[in-house]
Design an enzyme around this catalytic site. Structure first.
Site, PDB file in Angstrom:
ATOM      1  N   GLY A   1       2.550   2.370  10.760  1.00 25.39           N
ATOM      2  CA  GLY A   1       3.572   3.401  10.607  1.00 25.39           C
ATOM      3  C   GLY A   1       4.295   3.779  11.888  1.00 25.39           C
ATOM      4  O   GLY A   1       5.000   4.784  11.935  1.00 25.39           O
TER       5      GLY A   1
ATOM      6  N   HIS B   1      -9.601   1.434   4.638  1.00 23.81           N
ATOM      7  CA  HIS B   1      -8.360   1.579   5.410  1.00 23.81           C
ATOM      8  C   HIS B   1      -8.612   2.552   6.560  1.00 23.81           C
ATOM      9  O   HIS B   1      -9.395   3.498   6.413  1.00 23.81           O
ATOM     10  CB  HIS B   1      -7.249   2.095   4.493  1.00 23.81           C
TER      11      HIS B   1
ATOM     12  N   ASN C   1       0.872  -1.175   0.000  1.00 22.07           N
ATOM     13  CA  ASN C   1       0.000   0.000   0.000  1.00 22.07           C
ATOM     14  C   ASN C   1       0.906   1.221   0.000  1.00 22.07           C
ATOM     15  O   ASN C   1       1.487   1.568   1.024  1.00 22.07           O
ATOM     16  CB  ASN C   1      -0.877  -0.039   1.269  1.00 22.07           C
ATOM     17  N   TRP C   2       1.025   1.829  -1.171  1.00 23.38           N
ATOM     18  CA  TRP C   2       1.964   2.959  -1.297  1.00 23.38           C
ATOM     19  C   TRP C   2       1.425   4.230  -0.651  1.00 23.38           C
ATOM     20  O   TRP C   2       2.133   5.209  -0.513  1.00 23.38           O
ATOM     21  CB  TRP C   2       2.278   3.231  -2.771  1.00 23.38           C
ATOM     22  N   LYS C   3       0.146   4.242  -0.322  1.00 23.73           N
ATOM     23  CA  LYS C   3      -0.507   5.421   0.266  1.00 23.73           C
ATOM     24  C   LYS C   3      -0.278   6.650  -0.618  1.00 23.73           C
ATOM     25  O   LYS C   3      -0.188   6.503  -1.829  1.00 23.73           O
ATOM     26  CB  LYS C   3      -0.023   5.631   1.708  1.00 23.73           C
TER      27      LYS C   3
ATOM     28  N   GLU D   1      -7.010   4.927   7.601  1.00 21.53           N
ATOM     29  CA  GLU D   1      -6.754   6.334   7.258  1.00 21.53           C
ATOM     30  C   GLU D   1      -7.946   6.938   6.506  1.00 21.53           C
ATOM     31  O   GLU D   1      -8.195   8.137   6.598  1.00 21.53           O
ATOM     32  CB  GLU D   1      -5.438   6.438   6.461  1.00 21.53           C
TER      33      GLU D   1
ATOM     34  N   SER E   1       3.271  -2.002  10.431  1.00 23.49           N
ATOM     35  CA  SER E   1       4.726  -2.088  10.681  1.00 23.49           C
ATOM     36  C   SER E   1       5.333  -3.438  10.324  1.00 23.49           C
ATOM     37  O   SER E   1       6.250  -3.900  11.002  1.00 23.49           O
ATOM     38  CB  SER E   1       5.040  -1.712  12.127  1.00 23.49           C
TER      39      SER E   1
ATOM     40  N   GLU F   1      -5.449  -4.582  10.594  1.00 23.90           N
ATOM     41  CA  GLU F   1      -4.398  -3.604  10.845  1.00 23.90           C
ATOM     42  C   GLU F   1      -4.709  -2.834  12.130  1.00 23.90           C
ATOM     43  O   GLU F   1      -5.530  -1.913  12.113  1.00 23.90           O
ATOM     44  CB  GLU F   1      -4.307  -2.608   9.681  1.00 23.90           C
TER      45      GLU F   1
ATOM     46  N   GLY G   1       2.792  -1.004   4.306  1.00 21.13           N
ATOM     47  CA  GLY G   1       2.852   0.415   3.948  1.00 21.13           C
ATOM     48  C   GLY G   1       4.297   0.824   3.714  1.00 21.13           C
ATOM     49  O   GLY G   1       4.871   0.606   2.647  1.00 21.13           O
ATOM     50  N   GLY G   2       4.913   1.376   4.744  1.00 20.24           N
ATOM     51  CA  GLY G   2       6.264   1.928   4.645  1.00 20.24           C
ATOM     52  C   GLY G   2       7.272   1.033   3.931  1.00 20.24           C
ATOM     53  O   GLY G   2       7.980   1.474   3.016  1.00 20.24           O
TER      54      GLY G   2
END
Ligand code: PGA
Length: 254
Positions: free
Chosen positions: A173, A97, A10-12, A99, A213, A167, A234-235
């Site tokens: 993150g 998600h 997930n590149w966000k 976010e 994470s 999640e 993500g990251g």
């Protein structure tokens, strides 16, 4: 029924043309060069979907988006419809998600509407659930996650068109993660809720990813858990080497 592991990035809201191209090409190269037992998915921002699709040509990496509107088309300024995603070659879309739930006030009801619309055009949805730190500290994790399953997964969801991503919001993150035992407990409870809603046989086949994470150093422990069928990353998905290294830790089947 065996479940094939899914390693999803997930590149966000990250990457412009230059770094997005480099990242997608590098992932494609490494996926082509190595032998993997898992399936791959990358979800870049809308702006890069078409370009990333080109970069992934010939590599077994599916393309996904990070959100979708529930309407087919029409007066919804700034939104993207499921047909538009399918038209671009997307196979997946992340929905709900945390976010999106936080930044855009998305409710379970809205998420379910989006999921139904995405399924109607043949997209597979990655439906995200997870508790806040406060909910965890109050011992409400399982209840919150099961409620999100009951509220956002449509009754006719199948193992082919639905993936769940657990999640914990406090783990996204932050570098913090639940223990492996905590993750397995939640995944097992999520599968139980899916069985209640969709029947045992469908629930047994649905993939439940862990996200929050995930990195090369903890991937093996999480991916080995009986009810963990992949990862939503993500990251670490923004570095091709890390993303691929995580995939190398995926067992063949569950
Ligand atoms: P993270 O994000 O891997 O950076 O924690 C996961 C996600 O939000 O999907």
């Amino acid at each position: 029924m065996a479940r094939k592991m899914l390693i999803a990035g997930n590149w966000k809201m990250n990457c412009l043309t230059a770094d997005g191209t480099t990242l997608a090409k590098e992932i494609a190269r490494q996926v082509k060069e190595n032998k993997f037992d898992c399936e791959f998915l990358v979800c870049p921002p809308f702006t890069l979907l078409a370009m990333v699709k080109k970069c992934l040509r010939g590599a077994k990496v599916a393309l996904g988006a990070q959100d979708v509107h529930f309407a087919d088309k029409g007066a919804h300024t700034g939104d993207i419809s499921p047909y538009m995603l399918a038209d671009l070659g997307c196979k997946y879309v992340i929905i709900g998600h945390s976010e999106r739930r936080t930044d855009h006030g998305e409710s379970n009801e809205l998420i379910e509407k989006k999921v139904v619309a995405a399924h109607n055009v043949g997209l597979t949805t990655v439906i995200c659930i997870g508790e806040t730190l406060e909910e965890r500290e109050n011992g409400r994790t399982i209840q919150v996650c099961q409620n999100e399953i009951f509220g956002s997964v449509p009754e006719d969801a199948t193992a082919k068109n639905t993936v769940i991503a657990y999640e914990p919001i406090w783990a996204i993150g932050t570098g913090k993660t639940p223990t492996a035992a905590d993750v397995e407990e939640v995944h097992a409870a999520v599968r139980k809720a899916l069985a209640k809603k969709l029947g045992r046989s469908t629930a047994e086949k649905i993939r439940i990813l862990y996200g929050g994470s995930v990195k090369p150093s903890n991937a093996k422990e999480f991916l080995a858990l009986p009810d963990v069928d992949g990862a939503l990353i993500g990251g670490a998905s923004l570095k091709a080497d890390d993303f691929i290294e995580i995939a190398k830790n995926a067992p063949k089947l569950k």
